[in-house]
Design a protein around this motif. Sequence first.
Motif, mmCIF file in Angstrom:
data_model
loop_
_atom_site.group_PDB
_atom_site.id
_atom_site.type_symbol
_atom_site.label_atom_id
_atom_site.label_comp_id
_atom_site.label_asym_id
_atom_site.label_seq_id
_atom_site.Cartn_x
_atom_site.Cartn_y
_atom_site.Cartn_z
ATOM 1 N N ASP A 1 0.828 -1.282 -0.303
ATOM 2 C CA ASP A 1 -0.216 -0.152 0.114
ATOM 3 C C ASP A 1 0.423 1.358 -0.219
ATOM 4 O O ASP A 1 0.594 2.142 0.639
ATOM 5 N N GLY A 2 2.027 1.286 -0.425
ATOM 6 C CA GLY A 2 3.255 2.562 -0.469
ATOM 7 C C GLY A 2 3.633 3.283 1.516
ATOM 8 O O GLY A 2 4.079 3.717 1.323
ATOM 9 N N SER A 3 2.897 2.282 2.234
ATOM 10 C CA SER A 3 3.921 2.675 3.899
ATOM 11 C C SER A 3 4.796 1.802 4.023
ATOM 12 O O SER A 3 5.229 1.005 3.440
ATOM 13 N N ALA A 4 5.229 1.396 5.140
ATOM 14 C CA ALA A 4 6.074 0.749 5.910
ATOM 15 C C ALA A 4 5.947 -0.162 6.496
ATOM 16 O O ALA A 4 5.327 -0.870 6.479
ATOM 17 N N GLU A 5 6.187 -1.825 6.016
ATOM 18 C CA GLU A 5 6.353 -2.616 6.261
ATOM 19 C C GLU A 5 6.294 -2.666 7.823
ATOM 20 O O GLU A 5 7.354 -2.533 8.388
ATOM 21 N N PRO A 6 5.090 -3.109 8.225
ATOM 22 C CA PRO A 6 5.509 -3.068 10.276
ATOM 23 C C PRO A 6 6.001 -4.562 10.799
ATOM 24 O O PRO A 6 6.853 -3.567 11.305
ATOM 25 N N ARG A 7 6.227 -5.409 9.919
ATOM 26 C CA ARG A 7 7.468 -6.389 10.336
ATOM 27 C C ARG A 7 9.006 -5.677 10.232
ATOM 28 O O ARG A 7 9.380 -6.268 11.942
ATOM 29 N N ILE A 8 8.954 -4.610 9.778
ATOM 30 C CA ILE A 8 10.737 -4.787 9.923
ATOM 31 C C ILE A 8 10.613 -3.473 11.193
ATOM 32 O O ILE A 8 11.831 -4.233 12.199
ATOM 33 N N ALA A 9 10.109 -2.742 11.452
ATOM 34 C CA ALA A 9 10.140 -2.235 12.657
ATOM 35 C C ALA A 9 9.588 -3.269 14.013
ATOM 36 O O ALA A 9 10.314 -2.964 15.081
ATOM 37 N N GLN A 10 9.057 -4.172 14.248
ATOM 38 C CA GLN A 10 8.911 -5.509 14.734
ATOM 39 C C GLN A 10 10.425 -5.672 15.512
ATOM 40 O O GLN A 10 10.831 -6.111 16.442
ATOM 41 N N ILE A 11 11.301 -5.762 13.958
ATOM 42 C CA ILE A 11 12.525 -6.979 14.042
ATOM 43 C C ILE A 11 13.440 -5.926 14.935
ATOM 44 O O ILE A 11 14.222 -6.371 15.645
ATOM 45 N N VAL A 12 12.895 -4.449 14.202
ATOM 46 C CA VAL A 12 14.005 -3.509 15.038
ATOM 47 C C VAL A 12 14.014 -3.443 16.605
ATOM 48 O O VAL A 12 14.543 -3.860 17.628
ATOM 49 N N ALA A 13 12.524 -3.482 16.999
ATOM 50 C CA ALA A 13 11.977 -3.868 18.342
ATOM 51 C C ALA A 13 12.595 -4.689 19.685
ATOM 52 O O ALA A 13 13.139 -4.667 20.369
#
Length: 230
Positions: free
Chosen positions: A209-221
Amino acid sequence: MTRPTLVCCSHGTDSAEGRAVISAIVDAARALVRAPTHETYVDVQHPQVDEVVASIDGPTVIVPLLLSPGFHTSVDIGRAASSRPGVTATGTLGPDPLLVDVLVDRLASAGLRDGDRVVLAASGSSRPEAAERVEEVRAALAERLPHPVTAGYAYGAAPSVAEAVREAREAGADRVVVASYVLAPGHFATLVARSGADVVTDPLGLSPDGSAEPRIAQIVAARYAAAIGA
């Protein structure tokens, strides 16, 4: 008590779309960790990681927004992590099961079908540990798919993505589908897109949908939580 500062360190890019994707990932990670958070880079953009770490007082966790280890993790990020007490650098985003989940989802959205062969396309590095980590992801992806999966690299390692695409076609593929193992739009994503494949998926950090993939931020966290837990 204030939580340790999170420093999200990406490669850096001239691509405006790539910069927006990385910044959106950092914003999402900030919301997850609920800690002071900085965005920084090892190349192309400023401020760079050593400058940012020097400006921070207190405990700091550097999470590389890089998919595999290589020169920048060992030299640039390693130097910043050893510059003063209280600074920790985590491992890279990959390998991680969530990345394989994203790859599987992207391939499904691309219409993967019988007779296709898949090439996992990484940015590449001259460091052997980078290729070893990519191979772990390739093997994990192959376990999830009923299709042959090989690996190729945009730079610094062999085979190139174009060579891997050609080899897959010569092996009898109806179509060659490249699974982009690149984090954001930019130079490496462009090289991957020009590989001659029939289909190329979007970079991992960019959702359909053009937004950032939320699972990448989950890995960072998760990397941050493991570091402060240790």
